[in-house]
Write an enzyme that holds these catalytic residues in place. Structure first.
Site, PDB file in Angstrom:
ATOM      1  N   ASP A 123       9.527   3.540  -1.613  1.00 55.43           N
ATOM      2  CA  ASP A 123       8.638   3.689  -2.759  1.00 55.43           C
ATOM      3  C   ASP A 123       7.905   5.018  -2.757  1.00 55.43           C
ATOM      4  O   ASP A 123       6.972   5.219  -3.494  1.00 55.43           O
ATOM      5  CB  ASP A 123       7.627   2.548  -2.783  1.00 55.43           C
ATOM      6  CG  ASP A 123       8.330   1.244  -3.007  1.00 55.43           C
ATOM      7  OD1 ASP A 123       8.905   1.089  -4.076  1.00 55.43           O
ATOM      8  OD2 ASP A 123       8.338   0.414  -2.098  1.00 55.43           O
TER       9      ASP A 123
ATOM     10  N   LEU B 289       4.243   1.473  -0.341  1.00 56.06           N
ATOM     11  CA  LEU B 289       5.120   0.454  -0.894  1.00 56.06           C
ATOM     12  C   LEU B 289       4.641   0.182  -2.310  1.00 56.06           C
ATOM     13  O   LEU B 289       3.438   0.213  -2.573  1.00 56.06           O
ATOM     14  CB  LEU B 289       5.059  -0.845  -0.077  1.00 56.06           C
ATOM     15  CG  LEU B 289       5.543  -0.805   1.376  1.00 56.06           C
ATOM     16  CD1 LEU B 289       5.360  -2.171   2.015  1.00 56.06           C
ATOM     17  CD2 LEU B 289       7.001  -0.373   1.471  1.00 56.06           C
ATOM     18  N   ASP B 290       5.578  -0.096  -3.218  1.00 52.67           N
ATOM     19  CA  ASP B 290       5.178  -0.484  -4.564  1.00 52.67           C
ATOM     20  C   ASP B 290       4.271  -1.701  -4.518  1.00 52.67           C
ATOM     21  O   ASP B 290       4.315  -2.490  -3.573  1.00 52.67           O
ATOM     22  CB  ASP B 290       6.421  -0.821  -5.399  1.00 52.67           C
ATOM     23  CG  ASP B 290       7.056   0.410  -6.007  1.00 52.67           C
ATOM     24  OD1 ASP B 290       6.434   1.485  -5.982  1.00 52.67           O
ATOM     25  OD2 ASP B 290       8.187   0.291  -6.507  1.00 52.67           O
ATOM     26  N   ARG B 291       3.474  -1.863  -5.552  1.00 54.12           N
ATOM     27  CA  ARG B 291       2.553  -2.995  -5.626  1.00 54.12           C
ATOM     28  C   ARG B 291       3.257  -4.325  -5.319  1.00 54.12           C
ATOM     29  O   ARG B 291       2.761  -5.149  -4.553  1.00 54.12           O
ATOM     30  CB  ARG B 291       1.930  -3.075  -7.023  1.00 54.12           C
ATOM     31  CG  ARG B 291       0.990  -4.265  -7.199  1.00 54.12           C
ATOM     32  CD  ARG B 291       0.804  -4.614  -8.673  1.00 54.12           C
ATOM     33  NE  ARG B 291       0.064  -3.598  -9.382  1.00 54.12           N
ATOM     34  CZ  ARG B 291      -1.261  -3.609  -9.529  1.00 54.12           C
ATOM     35  NH1 ARG B 291      -1.973  -4.570  -8.992  1.00 54.12           N
ATOM     36  NH2 ARG B 291      -1.851  -2.656 -10.209  1.00 54.12           N
TER      37      ARG B 291
ATOM     38  N   ARG C  67      15.496   0.257  -5.725  1.00 53.03           N
ATOM     39  CA  ARG C  67      15.496  -0.334  -7.061  1.00 53.03           C
ATOM     40  C   ARG C  67      16.473   0.387  -7.985  1.00 53.03           C
ATOM     41  O   ARG C  67      17.230  -0.256  -8.733  1.00 53.03           O
ATOM     42  CB  ARG C  67      14.075  -0.304  -7.620  1.00 53.03           C
ATOM     43  CG  ARG C  67      13.100  -1.125  -6.782  1.00 53.03           C
ATOM     44  CD  ARG C  67      11.646  -0.858  -7.152  1.00 53.03           C
ATOM     45  NE  ARG C  67      11.345  -1.238  -8.522  1.00 53.03           N
ATOM     46  CZ  ARG C  67      10.174  -1.053  -9.107  1.00 53.03           C
ATOM     47  NH1 ARG C  67       9.181  -0.474  -8.425  1.00 53.03           N
ATOM     48  NH2 ARG C  67       9.975  -1.435 -10.346  1.00 53.03           N
TER      49      ARG C  67
END
Length: 343
Positions: free
Chosen positions: A13, A178-180, A279
């Protein structure tokens, strides 16, 4: 085989090069090369022991304030505040009167001011902490660090509060994010030079970064590698291109753990660490991460993004020790493969 990563990119991320804040430390030594497994989210840390009060035996008659001024290296106002707070005991009983008459043989006890306790961590648990680093497990739904426009609770802010309980000048520094909605293992530095050491040597320092991804559809390949060039648009979405002059090179290795018609569970290892790399590459594979509407997911999923940072292994920048941290895969990732359970 060890997967190397590009420098200045730490998690799938995105890697932070902005100096952010460090902290202080409590060392929890383990044997070299040992694995640290995360407790289940929201586990509680044990508290530290309370210091024993300092004691003085009175040798000649005096008033309490005068005695304290003679024996404590504190100002008159500071001692008066201690009396008011009930920190002074005579023969085991709290005394607040400045002119309390002391007699030889009496014992005066000084209770240290109660240390402020850090508030409980929300969506975050500390796996390891020493003078140089903090390793944590982050729950899905918690921001790593707020943007300029966001002021909500973040992992960064909570850890800053945590380390400043011990000393107000302590700080932490972000090494990666890290992404939420991605859960799992994160690493923070507690000193700026440690952050820089990790960033400058990231490619050689990190031994393993393994993610677990729940993706849509049945992945037919048992394993594979995706290589492309990633570039961010003005809308902050990452795009993949096969052309070298159109972004940063990104390499993702995957292995299929389980697969059925609607979902597959993959083990993913990063050779590079570009923003949203997994992703984007899962969308390119034709199997977007479950719950990832931004990158092509269409199903209801499991109520969260199907991405979890399971393992982070690296060489400690201060000690040279090989350290490995593992966070258990959320149970929801296995739900689609339990045929007797509703999806």
């Amino acid at each position: 085989m060890r997967k190397k990563q590009a420098p200045h990119l730490s998690t799938e991320d995105g890697y932070s090069t902005r100096p952010q804040a460090p902290s202080h430390a409590k060392s929890h030594k383990k044997s070299k090369g040992s694995t640290y497994s995360a407790p289940r989210p929201n586990s509680k840390k044990t508290g530290s022991s309370v210091d024993s009060p300092k004691a003085y035996v009175v040798e000649e008659s005096s008033e309490l304030l005068a005695y304290l001024l003679t024996h404590l290296s504190k100002s008159r106002n500071a001692i008066k505040s201690m009396l008011a707070r009930g920190q002074i005991l005579v023969n085991g009983k709290v005394v607040t009167a400045y002119n309390y008459a002391l007699k030889p043989g009496m014992t005066i006890s000084i209770i240290s001011e109660k240390k402020e306790e850090a508030p409980p961590l929300l969506g975050l648990s500390i796996l390891y902490e020493d003078n140089d680093i903090i390793v944590v497990h982050k729950d899905s739904g918690l921001l790593s660090v707020a943007s300029d426009k966001e002021q909500e609770v973040t992992a960064y802010r909570q850890l800053m509060t945590h380390v400043r309980v011990e000393h107000p000048s302590n700080r932490i520094f972000i090494v990666h994010r890290l992404d939420r909605d991605t859960s799992g293992v994160m690493l923070f530095a507690k000193r700026e030079e440690i952050q820089k050491a990790l960033q400058d040597t990231w490619r050689d320092t990190v031994e393993e970064r393994t993610y677990i991804a729940l993706v849509e559809g049945k992945v037919k390949q048992s394993q594979g590698t995706i290589t492309s060039y990633l570039k961010e648009s003005k809308t902050l979405k990452m795009y993949s291109s096969p052309y070298p002059n159109n972004g940063q090179k990104a390499i993702t290795h995957f292995k299929t753990l389980e697969a059925e018609s609607e979902y597959s569970l993959l083990e993913v290892q990063l050779e590079t660490g570009r923003k949203n790399q997994i992703r984007v590459h899962m969308e390119e594979l034709g199997h977007p991460v479950a719950g990832d509407k931004k990158y092509g997911a269409r199903s209801r999923g499991i109520g969260r993004l199907g991405l979890h940072a399971k393992v982070l292994a690296f060489t400690h920048p201060g000690t040279g020790e090989l350290m490995r941290f593992e966070s258990p895969v959320p149970k929801g990732f296995f739900r689609p493969f339990q045929k007797d359970q509703p999806k």
